[in-house]
Scaffold this motif. Structure first.
Motif, PDB file in Angstrom:
ATOM      1  N   GLU A 199       0.829  -1.209   0.000  1.00  0.00           N
ATOM      2  CA  GLU A 199       0.000   0.000   0.000  1.00  0.00           C
ATOM      3  C   GLU A 199       0.867   1.265   0.000  1.00  0.00           C
ATOM      4  N   THR A 240       1.029   3.978  -3.212  1.00  0.00           N
ATOM      5  CA  THR A 240       0.748   5.387  -2.936  1.00  0.00           C
ATOM      6  C   THR A 240       1.893   6.263  -3.437  1.00  0.00           C
ATOM      7  N   PRO A 291      -4.109   5.216  -4.207  1.00  0.00           N
ATOM      8  CA  PRO A 291      -3.321   5.843  -3.136  1.00  0.00           C
ATOM      9  C   PRO A 291      -4.159   6.033  -1.884  1.00  0.00           C
ATOM     10  N   LYS A 292      -3.580   5.783  -0.736  1.00  0.00           N
ATOM     11  CA  LYS A 292      -4.262   5.935   0.545  1.00  0.00           C
ATOM     12  C   LYS A 292      -3.977   7.325   1.116  1.00  0.00           C
ATOM     13  N   ALA A 321      -0.426   8.917   2.125  1.00  0.00           N
ATOM     14  CA  ALA A 321       0.058  10.041   1.317  1.00  0.00           C
ATOM     15  C   ALA A 321       0.378  11.248   2.185  1.00  0.00           C
TER      16      ALA A 321
END
Length: 494
Positions: free
Chosen positions: A78, A82, A212-213, A217
């Motif tokens: 993840e 991102t 993207p989280k 980010a």
């Protein structure tokens, strides 16, 4: 696996490129000329400087993925995706901005009218190289975060050797044109990037693409924002002396400064090997553990770098005269003598910087570098006007010494490190002063150099901690395993 073994991988991985560059640098100067070599150096400088457009995401990716050492692969993936989407967007922005910025940078340099067209023609190739480096940096950062140093150093060694050899072959076999030189370097970087893509997918591991989280980010951009400030200011502090020399003295003088600078800069492979191995471990440690690692690293680097710098100062003048020829070599020796004490203290300070960055405190490094800009700019101008390229070297060394003392004070929390550096610092300073201030024909100079060298080597051997000896032994084993026949290598591995 131990940090000393990781460091030995990093060090061995950088030896081959250094040896190759020692051979190719004078050939480059002969084949393409001093003026073109000076401009090519500025091309690489511009690429490094405008790499700040990635907003520090490469370093942020290493720090975040390394801090998730014990987490699931999904969590690391993840973070990776991102960073990937953020980097891809920034690379597109860089393509638009880089061309006019590079063109402006070249306009500040004094070049002959016949050469100007070639200089401007290389600009779009540099813009493409910048965009590629912004995206590919993520893949290599991810592999470093997972501590795959053996693989990283194999790839980087091959890449760096090719970066020295391929453009030289292009200049020799086709023609010494800047566009061809930069384009061939770009091709090498592209192949290297593809290798890292394959490796990162396996070791992170990189799962299927995800959005993207926002929380990730935000954390990355907060860290990367201060890293960008560092990336914006540091090139000025480290490399803008070359632009100043090019503007005030001329492009040929840049070569006479860059050649010894790049030569002595090769010695930073020693602290670089150790700090690269330390960074992922520091990111995963609590503050107390990071401080203990830092203290051990300072002791090791103090013992390792002191004899290396002393020997470098002692042999510099005859070496560059033999390497580059008497005419160019003797013009560059004093610059190297002045720079080497700065290389020594900066090597030790690199530990403190990496502790602050790995522990998520880039703001401190950024603020300190910001505070140095105006004083350094004034000092650089004054000393360069007064003493030429030797003055520029002196300004650089004074600046890195002041930076090192401040950085180590902040990272250790006290001045206790000072007592560890007084004796070796005095020895290195005496050696540098004797070599740069006294004429080469002076018997006093060589007497001082010989006595200082013996004292420095004896002190280094006596004060070396066990970790330094382990690192040297590990390095020796790696070198022997690469060079000895198979039956002897098997004995070493047991």
């Amino acid at each position: 696996m131990s940090i000393s073994r990781f460091a030995s991988y990093n060090l061995v991985g950088q030896i081959a490129p250094v040896i190759v560059s020692l051979v190719t640098m004078p050939l480059f100067v002969e084949v393409i000329g001093l003026e073109r070599y000076g401009v090519l150096s500025i091309c690489w400088l511009l690429l490094g400087y405008f790499g700040l457009l990635d907003l520090g995401l490469g370093r942020a990716a290493t720090q975040q993925i390394a801090s998730l050492r014990e987490a699931s692969g999904e969590a690391r993936s993840e973070v990776f995706w991102t960073v990937f989407w953020l980097s891809s967007g920034l690379a597109l922005v860089a393509l638009v901005l880089a061309y006019p910025l590079f063109k402006f940078g070249f306009s500040l340099q004094e070049t002959s009218a016949s050469f100007a067209a070639e200089v401007y023609a290389v600009t779009p190739w540099l813009a493409g190289s910048l965009a590629l480096s912004m995206i590919s940096g993520l893949w290599s950062a991810a592999v470093v975060a997972r501590e795959k140093f053996a693989f990283v150093n194999i790839v980087d060694s091959v890449t760096n050797v090719a970066m020295s050899v391929v453009p030289l072959l292009v200049a020799w076999l086709i023609k010494p044109d800047l566009v061809l030189l930069v384009a061939s370097s770009l091709a090498v970087r592209l192949l290297s990037s593809l290798t890292y893509v394959v490796a990162a997918i396996k070791v992170v591991p990189v799962k299927r693409p995800s959005r993207p989280k926002r929380a990730i980010a935000k954390k990355l951009l907060a860290y990367g924002g201060w890293s960008t400030v560092i990336a914006t200011i540091s090139p000025f502090l480290w490399n803008w002396d070359r632009f100043a020399i090019g503007s005030v003295i001329g492009a040929a003088a840049v070569s006479l400064y860059v050649i010894p600078f790049q030569l002595v800069w090769r010695l930073t492979i020693i602290p670089g090997a150790l700090t690269s191995a330390l960074f992922p471990r520091l990111a995963a440690e609590a503050e107390s553990g990071a401080l203990a690692l830092q203290n051990t690293a300072i002791l090791n680097l103090r013992s390792l770098m002191t004899p290396v710098i002393l020997v470098a100062i002692a042999v510099m003048e005859p070496f560059v005269a033999l390497w580059l020829g008497p005419k160019i070599g003797l013009q560059t020796a004093d610059v190297a003598h002045i720079l080497l004490p700065g290389i020594w203290i900066n090597a030790i300070a690199a530990i403190g910087i990496n502790v602050l960055l790995a522990q998520g405190r880039p703001a401190i490094v950024a603020r300190l570098h910001l505070s140095e800009v105006i004083p350094y700019g004034l000092l650089l101008y004054i000393l360069m006007v007064a003493f030429g390229i030797e003055g520029a070297a002196l300004a650089w060394t004074i600046r890195v010494a002041a930076d090192a003392l401040c950085m180590l004070r902040i990272s250790t929390g006290n001045f206790s490190f000072g007592r560890l550096l007084v004796v070796p610092g005095a020895i290195v300073t005496v050696m540098s002063l004797a070599s740069s201030a006294l004429p080469v024909t002076s018997a006093l100079r060589w007497t001082v150099v010989a006595v200082t060298l013996v004292i420095g080597l004896a002190w280094s051997v006596r004060s070396a901690p066990q970790q330094s000896r382990d690192l040297v032994a590990a390095l020796a084993r790696r070198v022997l395993q690469l060079t000895l026949p198979k039956r002897f290598r098997e004995g070493l591995s047991r």
